[in-house]
Design an enzyme around this catalytic site. Structure first.
Site, PDB file in Angstrom:
ATOM      1  N   THR A  71     -34.671  38.306  81.065  1.00  0.00           N
ATOM      2  CA  THR A  71     -35.924  38.098  80.325  1.00  0.00           C
ATOM      3  C   THR A  71     -37.123  38.278  81.256  1.00  0.00           C
ATOM      4  O   THR A  71     -38.094  38.960  80.915  1.00  0.00           O
ATOM      5  CB  THR A  71     -35.937  36.692  79.677  1.00  0.00           C
ATOM      6  OG1 THR A  71     -34.831  36.617  78.777  1.00  0.00           O
ATOM      7  CG2 THR A  71     -37.225  36.437  78.918  1.00  0.00           C
ATOM      8  N   ASN A 150     -26.820  43.944  72.254  1.00  0.00           N
ATOM      9  CA  ASN A 150     -26.128  42.666  72.416  1.00  0.00           C
ATOM     10  C   ASN A 150     -25.477  42.162  71.142  1.00  0.00           C
ATOM     11  O   ASN A 150     -24.582  41.325  71.186  1.00  0.00           O
ATOM     12  CB  ASN A 150     -27.083  41.599  72.965  1.00  0.00           C
ATOM     13  CG  ASN A 150     -28.405  41.567  72.239  1.00  0.00           C
ATOM     14  OD1 ASN A 150     -29.109  42.572  72.160  1.00  0.00           O
ATOM     15  ND2 ASN A 150     -28.745  40.416  71.696  1.00  0.00           N
ATOM     16  N   GLN A 178     -26.436  44.147  78.877  1.00  0.00           N
ATOM     17  CA  GLN A 178     -25.082  44.063  78.297  1.00  0.00           C
ATOM     18  C   GLN A 178     -24.113  45.090  78.877  1.00  0.00           C
ATOM     19  O   GLN A 178     -22.921  45.030  78.581  1.00  0.00           O
ATOM     20  CB  GLN A 178     -25.142  44.219  76.766  1.00  0.00           C
ATOM     21  CG  GLN A 178     -25.758  43.036  76.046  1.00  0.00           C
ATOM     22  CD  GLN A 178     -24.908  41.761  76.113  1.00  0.00           C
ATOM     23  OE1 GLN A 178     -23.706  41.798  76.360  1.00  0.00           O
ATOM     24  NE2 GLN A 178     -25.537  40.628  75.869  1.00  0.00           N
ATOM     25  N   SER A 196     -28.544  40.850  84.499  1.00  0.00           N
ATOM     26  CA  SER A 196     -28.535  39.390  84.481  1.00  0.00           C
ATOM     27  C   SER A 196     -27.142  38.912  84.861  1.00  0.00           C
ATOM     28  O   SER A 196     -26.161  39.248  84.194  1.00  0.00           O
ATOM     29  CB  SER A 196     -28.903  38.910  83.073  1.00  0.00           C
ATOM     30  OG  SER A 196     -28.950  37.511  83.045  1.00  0.00           O
ATOM     31  N   ALA A 197     -27.066  38.119  85.948  1.00  0.00           N
ATOM     32  CA  ALA A 197     -25.763  37.761  86.521  1.00  0.00           C
ATOM     33  C   ALA A 197     -24.832  37.053  85.535  1.00  0.00           C
ATOM     34  O   ALA A 197     -23.620  37.261  85.552  1.00  0.00           O
ATOM     35  CB  ALA A 197     -25.979  36.881  87.754  1.00  0.00           C
ATOM     36  N   THR A 234     -39.832  30.759  96.236  1.00  0.00           N
ATOM     37  CA  THR A 234     -38.625  30.656  97.076  1.00  0.00           C
ATOM     38  C   THR A 234     -37.419  31.191  96.315  1.00  0.00           C
ATOM     39  O   THR A 234     -37.224  30.863  95.141  1.00  0.00           O
ATOM     40  CB  THR A 234     -38.406  29.183  97.490  1.00  0.00           C
ATOM     41  OG1 THR A 234     -39.559  28.757  98.218  1.00  0.00           O
ATOM     42  CG2 THR A 234     -37.163  29.024  98.358  1.00  0.00           C
ATOM     43  N   CYS A 326     -25.366  34.727  53.628  1.00  0.00           N
ATOM     44  CA  CYS A 326     -24.728  34.001  52.529  1.00  0.00           C
ATOM     45  C   CYS A 326     -25.438  32.682  52.258  1.00  0.00           C
ATOM     46  O   CYS A 326     -25.649  32.283  51.132  1.00  0.00           O
ATOM     47  CB  CYS A 326     -23.279  33.700  52.870  1.00  0.00           C
ATOM     48  SG  CYS A 326     -22.361  35.130  53.448  1.00  0.00           S
TER      49      CYS A 326
HETATM   50  N1  PLP Z   1     -31.403  41.630  77.014  1.00  0.00           N
HETATM   51  C1  PLP Z   1     -30.217  41.598  76.392  1.00  0.00           C
HETATM   52  C2  PLP Z   1     -29.679  42.839  75.773  1.00  0.00           C
HETATM   53  C3  PLP Z   1     -29.494  40.402  76.324  1.00  0.00           C
HETATM   54  O1  PLP Z   1     -28.314  40.365  75.707  1.00  0.00           O
HETATM   55  C4  PLP Z   1     -30.042  39.237  76.917  1.00  0.00           C
HETATM   56  C5  PLP Z   1     -29.343  37.940  76.805  1.00  0.00           C
HETATM   57  O2  PLP Z   1     -28.820  37.569  75.803  1.00  0.00           O
HETATM   58  C6  PLP Z   1     -31.275  39.326  77.558  1.00  0.00           C
HETATM   59  C7  PLP Z   1     -31.935  40.545  77.580  1.00  0.00           C
HETATM   60  C8  PLP Z   1     -31.895  38.129  78.231  1.00  0.00           C
HETATM   61  O3  PLP Z   1     -31.136  37.791  79.367  1.00  0.00           O
HETATM   62  P1  PLP Z   1     -31.359  36.462  80.224  1.00  0.00           P
HETATM   63  O4  PLP Z   1     -30.512  35.425  79.591  1.00  0.00           O
HETATM   64  O5  PLP Z   1     -30.879  36.789  81.603  1.00  0.00           O
HETATM   65  O6  PLP Z   1     -32.792  36.146  80.214  1.00  0.00           O
END
Ligand code: PLP
Length: 402
Positions: A71, A150, A178, A196-197, A234, A326
């Protein structure tokens, strides 16, 4: 938790990652900016992590900047590029992650940019002809299109988009959250990407952005000059060390893991096909082994009268994600952008290397039990059987199958 099938949301830490992180939680706790041996040793661990990530991606270490996750990286890429290059047009899609859409919305509201949405086909694939037309009409565009979706797993042809970006002098950002560590790709023609780790068995709150050498971004966070001034604060040392180890493990076993995960996906599809539940269909490209991220399977189920399937599975310790039209609560922005049937419950099953075929047997058995105990589904089935029995012109005795 009994069975975890929500690996697109987050993943379990790999044991090798835990081992790599431990010394930095215990003895190696010095501040990497400190001018003493203990600090320098921690700084060296960060530099090594940067070299590892760069080496795996075919980048140079000075193109990798650590962040607090995707993010933050997305905010930095979009806001940083818009401001650094005075871009006034962004080309994106309706099925991007909210981190992209919300950031662009803010810039649009503030009058910085105009946003164009590329056309998608009924399965959510980018229309490259439309994309090219938009690029032709808008010089100096920022493209923000994700690699792997995602929710529905769709893979976008980022190499083709990169070529178009070059042809029309556009800047290209792709969200690889993803696909990182799951799909190999080439950085050529990509200007920025993020990872994103926690999506590849690393720690939460740790990510990185790749910034192609020929570019710079206006920073989001100013501070003590860390990350070459691109991101003050940091460093999250355990996160960074864990991220690099997780990516190393992911790349080391990439083919083997993807083969297993593809088999898990195929197995679940085949088990659902013989489950007896009628009206199951698949969203986007998620059923395809070629056009989607292997670990995401987005399934549309008929509505239950007794509540949601996701909640029913949750009650018995099976973790999946989903959204349902639904219950009247509405589906996600991604499902709404597709040509899906409206009155369905969408369930996202997402696998990892730690899942087993036996777990999938248990999940399908649980789903069947939930449907069989739903009075509306049972009544519908009964009516169908009565109708087909009444229409049976052979006059042979047909058995009711409630
Ligand atoms: N982009 C995609 C496609 C994601 O699936 C996600 C997390 O669900 C993010 C961005 C955001 O990742 P983070 O949790 O590292 O902020």
């Amino acid at each position: 938790m009994e069975i975890y099938l929500d690996n697109a949301a987050t993943t379990a830490l790999d044991p090798d990652v835990i081992e790599a992180i431990l010394p930095f939680l215990t003895t190696n706790y010095a501040n990497p900016s400190s001018a003493h041996g203990a600090g320098r040793r921690v700084k060296e661990a960060i530099d090594q992590a940067r070299r590892t990530v760069a080496g795996l991606l075919g980048a140079s270490p000075d193109e990798i900047y650590f962040t607090a996750g995707a993010t933050e990286g997305i905010n930095l890429a979009l806001s940083g590029a818009i401001q650094a290059y005075d871009l006034n047009h962004v080309l994106t899609s309706r099925i991007e992650h909210k981190a992209v859409l919300a950031t662009l919305k803010r810039h649009e509201k503030e009058g910085d940019i105009e946003t164009s949405f590329v056309k998608l086909d009924e399965r959510g694939n980018v229309d490259l002809y439309h994309l090219e037309n938009l690029l032709r009409a808008n010089p100096r565009t920022l493209i923000a299109l994700m690699h792997g979706n995602n929710e529905i797993g769709n893979l976008t042809d980022i190499q083709a988009i990169g070529v178009l970006a070059r042809r029309y002098n556009a800047v290209f950002f792709t969200d690889t959250t993803q696909t990182m560590g799951k799909v190999r790709f080439d950085l050529q023609d990509i200007d920025f990407l993020v990872g994103s780790a926690h999506k590849f068995h690393g720690p939460k709150g740790a990510g990185f952005i790749y910034i192609n050498k020929k570019h710079h971004l206006k920073p989001l966070i100013y501070g003590g000059g860390q990350e070459s001034g691109q991101r003050g604060g940091t460093e999250n040392v355990t996160g960074i060390v864990g991220l690099a180890k997780a990516l190393e493990v992911a790349y080391r076993n990439l083919d083997e893991n993807q083969t297993k995960i593809c088999k898990l996906k195929q197995y679940l599809v085949s088990k659902l096909a013989i489950s007896g539940i009628e009206g199951i269909c698949y969203n986007g490209e998620s059923k395809s082994l070629e056009n989607s991220v292997a670990n995401v399977l987005s399934v549309s189920f008929p509505c239950l009268s007794t509540g949601s399937l996701v909640a029913g599975l949750d009650q018995i310790g099976i973790a999946v994600s989903g959204g349902s039209a639904c219950s009247g609560r509405g589906t996600s922005h991604v499902i709404r952008a597709l040509a899906c049937e409206a009155d369905k419950e969408n369930v996202r099953f997402s696998f990892s290397k730690f899942n087993t075929f036996e777990e999938l047997d248990r999940v399908v058995a649980a789903i069947v039990r939930i449907y069989e105990s739903d009075p509306l589904v049972a009544a519908g089935k009964a009516w169908k059987n009565i109708a087909s029995w009444a229409l049976d012109s052979s006059g042979g005795a047909r058995q009711f199958q409630f």
